[in-house]
Motif scaffolding. Structure first.
Motif, PDB file in Angstrom:
ATOM      1  N   ALA A 184      -0.060   0.369   4.673  1.00 29.83           N
ATOM      2  CA  ALA A 184      -0.970   1.002   5.719  1.00 29.83           C
ATOM      3  C   ALA A 184      -0.602   0.854   7.193  1.00 29.83           C
ATOM      4  O   ALA A 184      -0.674   1.954   7.877  1.00 29.83           O
ATOM      5  CB  ALA A 184      -2.355   0.930   5.214  1.00 29.83           C
ATOM      6  N   ALA A 185      -0.483  -0.229   7.499  1.00 25.84           N
ATOM      7  CA  ALA A 185      -0.372  -0.723   8.971  1.00 25.84           C
ATOM      8  C   ALA A 185       1.199   0.057   9.479  1.00 25.84           C
ATOM      9  O   ALA A 185       1.427   0.478  10.381  1.00 25.84           O
ATOM     10  CB  ALA A 185      -0.501  -1.920   9.016  1.00 25.84           C
ATOM     11  N   ALA A 186       1.961  -0.115   8.502  1.00 25.89           N
ATOM     12  CA  ALA A 186       3.532   0.346   8.617  1.00 25.89           C
ATOM     13  C   ALA A 186       3.544   1.844   8.820  1.00 25.89           C
ATOM     14  O   ALA A 186       4.231   2.386   9.506  1.00 25.89           O
ATOM     15  CB  ALA A 186       4.428  -0.278   7.418  1.00 25.89           C
ATOM     16  N   GLU A 187       2.798   2.356   8.026  1.00 29.55           N
ATOM     17  CA  GLU A 187       2.730   3.924   8.180  1.00 29.55           C
ATOM     18  C   GLU A 187       2.018   4.216   9.237  1.00 29.55           C
ATOM     19  O   GLU A 187       2.451   5.271   9.983  1.00 29.55           O
ATOM     20  CB  GLU A 187       1.907   4.495   6.918  1.00 29.55           C
ATOM     21  N   ARG A 188       1.033   3.518   9.690  1.00 29.22           N
ATOM     22  CA  ARG A 188       0.393   4.015  11.019  1.00 29.22           C
ATOM     23  C   ARG A 188       1.318   3.740  12.357  1.00 29.22           C
ATOM     24  O   ARG A 188       1.203   4.265  13.237  1.00 29.22           O
ATOM     25  CB  ARG A 188      -0.950   3.223  11.293  1.00 29.22           C
ATOM     26  N   GLY A 189       2.306   2.601  12.066  1.00 29.50           N
ATOM     27  CA  GLY A 189       2.864   2.346  13.087  1.00 29.50           C
ATOM     28  C   GLY A 189       4.094   3.095  13.167  1.00 29.50           C
ATOM     29  O   GLY A 189       4.961   2.796  14.163  1.00 29.50           O
ATOM     30  N   GLY A 190       4.430   3.835  12.588  1.00 28.89           N
ATOM     31  CA  GLY A 190       5.626   5.016  12.500  1.00 28.89           C
ATOM     32  C   GLY A 190       6.821   4.393  12.019  1.00 28.89           C
ATOM     33  O   GLY A 190       7.770   4.792  12.151  1.00 28.89           O
ATOM     34  N   ALA A 191       6.655   3.377  10.889  1.00 26.69           N
ATOM     35  CA  ALA A 191       8.011   2.912  10.264  1.00 26.69           C
ATOM     36  C   ALA A 191       8.613   3.875   9.530  1.00 26.69           C
ATOM     37  O   ALA A 191       7.925   4.842   8.920  1.00 26.69           O
ATOM     38  CB  ALA A 191       7.489   1.334   9.564  1.00 26.69           C
ATOM     39  N   ASP A 192      10.086   3.926   9.157  1.00 30.05           N
ATOM     40  CA  ASP A 192      10.511   4.841   8.288  1.00 30.05           C
ATOM     41  C   ASP A 192      10.499   4.311   6.821  1.00 30.05           C
ATOM     42  O   ASP A 192      10.488   5.183   5.948  1.00 30.05           O
ATOM     43  CB  ASP A 192      12.096   4.860   8.530  1.00 30.05           C
ATOM     44  N   GLY A 193       9.915   3.149   6.529  1.00 26.21           N
ATOM     45  CA  GLY A 193       9.683   2.738   5.159  1.00 26.21           C
ATOM     46  C   GLY A 193       9.320   1.211   5.397  1.00 26.21           C
ATOM     47  O   GLY A 193       9.131   0.666   6.257  1.00 26.21           O
ATOM     48  N   VAL A 194       8.897   0.908   4.204  1.00 24.52           N
ATOM     49  CA  VAL A 194       8.612  -0.596   4.001  1.00 24.52           C
ATOM     50  C   VAL A 194       9.355  -1.019   2.703  1.00 24.52           C
ATOM     51  O   VAL A 194       9.768  -0.874   1.777  1.00 24.52           O
ATOM     52  CB  VAL A 194       7.029  -0.648   3.437  1.00 24.52           C
ATOM     53  N   LEU A 195       9.543  -2.741   3.108  1.00 27.03           N
ATOM     54  CA  LEU A 195      10.083  -3.514   1.882  1.00 27.03           C
ATOM     55  C   LEU A 195       8.993  -4.300   1.495  1.00 27.03           C
ATOM     56  O   LEU A 195       8.183  -5.029   2.109  1.00 27.03           O
ATOM     57  CB  LEU A 195      11.168  -4.442   2.338  1.00 27.03           C
ATOM     58  N   LEU A 196       8.530  -3.731   0.210  1.00 27.26           N
ATOM     59  CA  LEU A 196       7.443  -4.538  -0.402  1.00 27.26           C
ATOM     60  C   LEU A 196       7.872  -6.113  -1.054  1.00 27.26           C
ATOM     61  O   LEU A 196       8.453  -6.086  -2.082  1.00 27.26           O
ATOM     62  CB  LEU A 196       6.805  -3.800  -1.424  1.00 27.26           C
ATOM     63  N   LEU A 197       7.335  -7.245  -0.336  1.00 26.05           N
ATOM     64  CA  LEU A 197       7.621  -8.286  -0.862  1.00 26.05           C
ATOM     65  C   LEU A 197       6.771  -8.598  -2.217  1.00 26.05           C
ATOM     66  O   LEU A 197       5.758  -8.102  -2.353  1.00 26.05           O
ATOM     67  CB  LEU A 197       7.899  -9.522   0.155  1.00 26.05           C
ATOM     68  N   PRO A 198       7.169  -9.457  -2.838  1.00 28.39           N
ATOM     69  CA  PRO A 198       6.321 -10.075  -4.232  1.00 28.39           C
ATOM     70  C   PRO A 198       5.013 -10.513  -3.928  1.00 28.39           C
ATOM     71  O   PRO A 198       4.740 -10.878  -2.862  1.00 28.39           O
ATOM     72  CB  PRO A 198       7.161 -11.094  -4.704  1.00 28.39           C
ATOM     73  N   PRO A 199       4.208 -10.541  -4.916  1.00 31.68           N
ATOM     74  CA  PRO A 199       2.890 -11.090  -4.896  1.00 31.68           C
ATOM     75  C   PRO A 199       2.833 -12.451  -4.266  1.00 31.68           C
ATOM     76  O   PRO A 199       3.871 -13.491  -4.678  1.00 31.68           O
ATOM     77  CB  PRO A 199       2.037 -10.869  -6.172  1.00 31.68           C
ATOM     78  N   TYR A 200       1.800 -12.862  -3.546  1.00 27.08           N
ATOM     79  CA  TYR A 200       1.816 -14.263  -3.185  1.00 27.08           C
ATOM     80  C   TYR A 200       1.165 -15.318  -4.326  1.00 27.08           C
ATOM     81  O   TYR A 200      -0.206 -15.017  -4.836  1.00 27.08           O
ATOM     82  CB  TYR A 200       1.007 -14.449  -1.841  1.00 27.08           C
ATOM     83  N   LEU A 201       1.710 -16.261  -4.581  1.00 30.23           N
ATOM     84  CA  LEU A 201       1.304 -17.346  -5.507  1.00 30.23           C
ATOM     85  C   LEU A 201       1.045 -17.237  -6.935  1.00 30.23           C
ATOM     86  O   LEU A 201       1.264 -17.978  -7.583  1.00 30.23           O
ATOM     87  CB  LEU A 201      -0.404 -17.832  -4.736  1.00 30.23           C
ATOM     88  N   VAL A 202       0.506 -15.783  -7.060  1.00 34.19           N
ATOM     89  CA  VAL A 202       0.254 -15.502  -8.718  1.00 34.19           C
ATOM     90  C   VAL A 202       1.423 -14.879  -9.254  1.00 34.19           C
ATOM     91  O   VAL A 202       2.225 -14.282  -8.457  1.00 34.19           O
ATOM     92  CB  VAL A 202      -0.949 -14.917  -8.877  1.00 34.19           C
ATOM     93  N   SER A 203       1.595 -14.878 -10.445  1.00 33.37           N
ATOM     94  CA  SER A 203       2.473 -13.956 -11.122  1.00 33.37           C
ATOM     95  C   SER A 203       1.761 -13.348 -12.502  1.00 33.37           C
ATOM     96  O   SER A 203       0.869 -13.750 -12.831  1.00 33.37           O
ATOM     97  CB  SER A 203       3.772 -15.080 -11.864  1.00 33.37           C
ATOM     98  N   GLY A 204       2.684 -12.362 -12.909  1.00 36.52           N
ATOM     99  CA  GLY A 204       1.921 -11.672 -14.225  1.00 36.52           C
ATOM    100  C   GLY A 204       2.955 -11.127 -15.074  1.00 36.52           C
ATOM    101  O   GLY A 204       4.326 -11.363 -14.661  1.00 36.52           O
ATOM    102  N   PRO A 205       2.861 -10.353 -16.040  1.00 35.91           N
ATOM    103  CA  PRO A 205       3.759  -9.622 -16.928  1.00 35.91           C
ATOM    104  C   PRO A 205       4.447  -8.535 -16.133  1.00 35.91           C
ATOM    105  O   PRO A 205       4.068  -8.119 -15.168  1.00 35.91           O
ATOM    106  CB  PRO A 205       3.079  -9.347 -18.076  1.00 35.91           C
ATOM    107  N   PRO A 206       5.481  -7.964 -16.514  1.00 34.95           N
ATOM    108  CA  PRO A 206       6.186  -6.807 -15.880  1.00 34.95           C
ATOM    109  C   PRO A 206       5.291  -5.722 -15.687  1.00 34.95           C
ATOM    110  O   PRO A 206       5.218  -5.084 -14.751  1.00 34.95           O
ATOM    111  CB  PRO A 206       7.478  -6.529 -16.792  1.00 34.95           C
ATOM    112  N   SER A 207       4.402  -5.359 -16.633  1.00 33.70           N
ATOM    113  CA  SER A 207       3.552  -4.201 -16.579  1.00 33.70           C
ATOM    114  C   SER A 207       2.587  -4.619 -15.355  1.00 33.70           C
ATOM    115  O   SER A 207       2.202  -3.446 -14.599  1.00 33.70           O
ATOM    116  CB  SER A 207       2.769  -4.061 -17.986  1.00 33.70           C
ATOM    117  N   GLY A 208       2.178  -5.766 -15.284  1.00 34.41           N
ATOM    118  CA  GLY A 208       1.362  -6.199 -14.018  1.00 34.41           C
ATOM    119  C   GLY A 208       2.006  -5.873 -12.753  1.00 34.41           C
ATOM    120  O   GLY A 208       1.191  -5.564 -11.805  1.00 34.41           O
ATOM    121  N   LEU A 209       3.054  -6.232 -12.721  1.00 34.62           N
ATOM    122  CA  LEU A 209       4.001  -6.062 -11.429  1.00 34.62           C
ATOM    123  C   LEU A 209       4.002  -4.507 -11.006  1.00 34.62           C
ATOM    124  O   LEU A 209       3.774  -4.244  -9.592  1.00 34.62           O
ATOM    125  CB  LEU A 209       5.293  -6.583 -11.586  1.00 34.62           C
TER     126      LEU A 209
END
Length: 312
Positions: free
Chosen positions: A95-120
């Motif tokens: 949301a902050a990237a969109e407000r800031g006028g970025a052309d796009g976002v690279l979404l890095l992985p979840p922090y600390l926890v992991s889950g099955p592919p469907s959870g990702l």
């Protein structure tokens, strides 16, 4: 809302985040660093991502880096920015990237926890909810997708691509084939990236499975080498590719692999050796020791000599 077709071609640069001697953000140095990338021919900038020490930055610092990059670039190339962490933090970052006028976002992985592919997939769906900005999902530990779950990302309109930092070429080949094999326009236009550290070393293997785009950390300190390698790879000039691999990239990777975190620390040290005021790295990353710095300087020198020997 359906996303327009995204074009991200050429050298994809991932700027460093400069700090002062006391490890505070140095926006003046960052502006100079960004201009250097653009002037050297970067096709797009991904600020405050892995090479830019995303995990060490506050939300206010991320916003300042994005604002500065956009001001310097002034529309000349796309400016993407990193977001990630836990589900709520990732959503706030997008949301902050969109407000800031970025052309796009690279979404890095979840922090600390992991889950099955469907959870990702659900994590990505949660993170992008309520935002229209294009998102590339970073496929790396602990956020590793299988072919089916990667194809499920097509059902999330904001997601336009997948960047592989996991390094399993067989898995990436199956993911790309499955997504493209959906026979849909979304599947055909979905973007794939090689996001491994020093991606040039694996770029030929990824190109063979149709993943030609890659991120170049070397562009931070030796854009002339990065550009020549990129041109040789696109022209399938194996002689030049091999010369640059043996004369520069492989020795650089051997040094990089000596210490955890050197995929960033060594790049920053190399930029300093070439006269850039980027400062040090924030902990837990560690600086190269005196011997490693000496060898890094030799690697850069040999790389530049190799490049000069290739001519145009």
């Amino acid at each position: 809302m359906a996303q327009p077709r995204i074009e991200l071609d050429g050298l994809l640069a991932f700027p460093l985040t400069p700090f002062t001697d006391d490890l505070e953000l140095n926006l003046d140095a960052f502006a100079q660093h960004v201009e250097g990338h653009v002037s050297a021919g970067a096709g797009a900038l991904f600020v405050a991502c892995g090479t830019g020490e995303f995990s060490a930055l506050s939300p206010d610092e991320l916003a300042a880096l994005l604002r500065t990059a956009r001001d310097v670039v002034d529309g000349r190339v796309p400016v993407w920015v990193g977001a990630g962490g836990g589900a709520a933090t990732a959503r706030a970052g997008i949301a902050a990237a969109e407000r800031g006028g970025a052309d796009g976002v690279l979404l890095l992985p979840p922090y600390l926890v992991s889950g099955p592919p469907s959870g990702l997939v659900d994590h990505v769906r949660y993170a992008v909810r309520g935002n229209d900005i294009p998102v590339i999902v970073y496929h790396r530990s602990p956020g590793v997708f299988d072919a089916r779950s990667a194809a499920d990302l097509l059902d999330i309109p904001a997601v336009v691509g997948l960047k592989d930092g996991f390094g399993d070429v067989d898995l990436m080949s199956r993911i790309a084939a499955t997504v493209r094999g959906t026979g849909t326009e979304r599947g055909r236009e979905f973007l794939f990236f090689n996001g491994l550290p020093t991606a040039e070393v694996s770029a030929r293997a990824y190109s063979a499975i149709g993943v030609a785009r890659y991120s170049s950390a070397v562009h931070c300190f030796a854009p002339e080498i990065a550009a020549r390698f990129h041109r040789a790879l696109s022209e399938r000039d194996d002689a030049v590719v091999d010369a640059l691999l043996t004369g520069f990239y492989l020795p650089l990777v051997a040094l990089r692999d000596e210490t955890p975190g050197f995929a960033v620390s060594l790049v920053k040290a190399a930029a300093r050796l070439r006269g850039q005021k980027v400062g040090g790295v924030r902990p837990p990353l560690a600086e190269p020791n005196a011997d490693q710095l000496k060898r890094l300087e030799q690697v850069i020198g040999t790389g530049l000599s190799t490049l000069e020997g290739l001519g145009t």
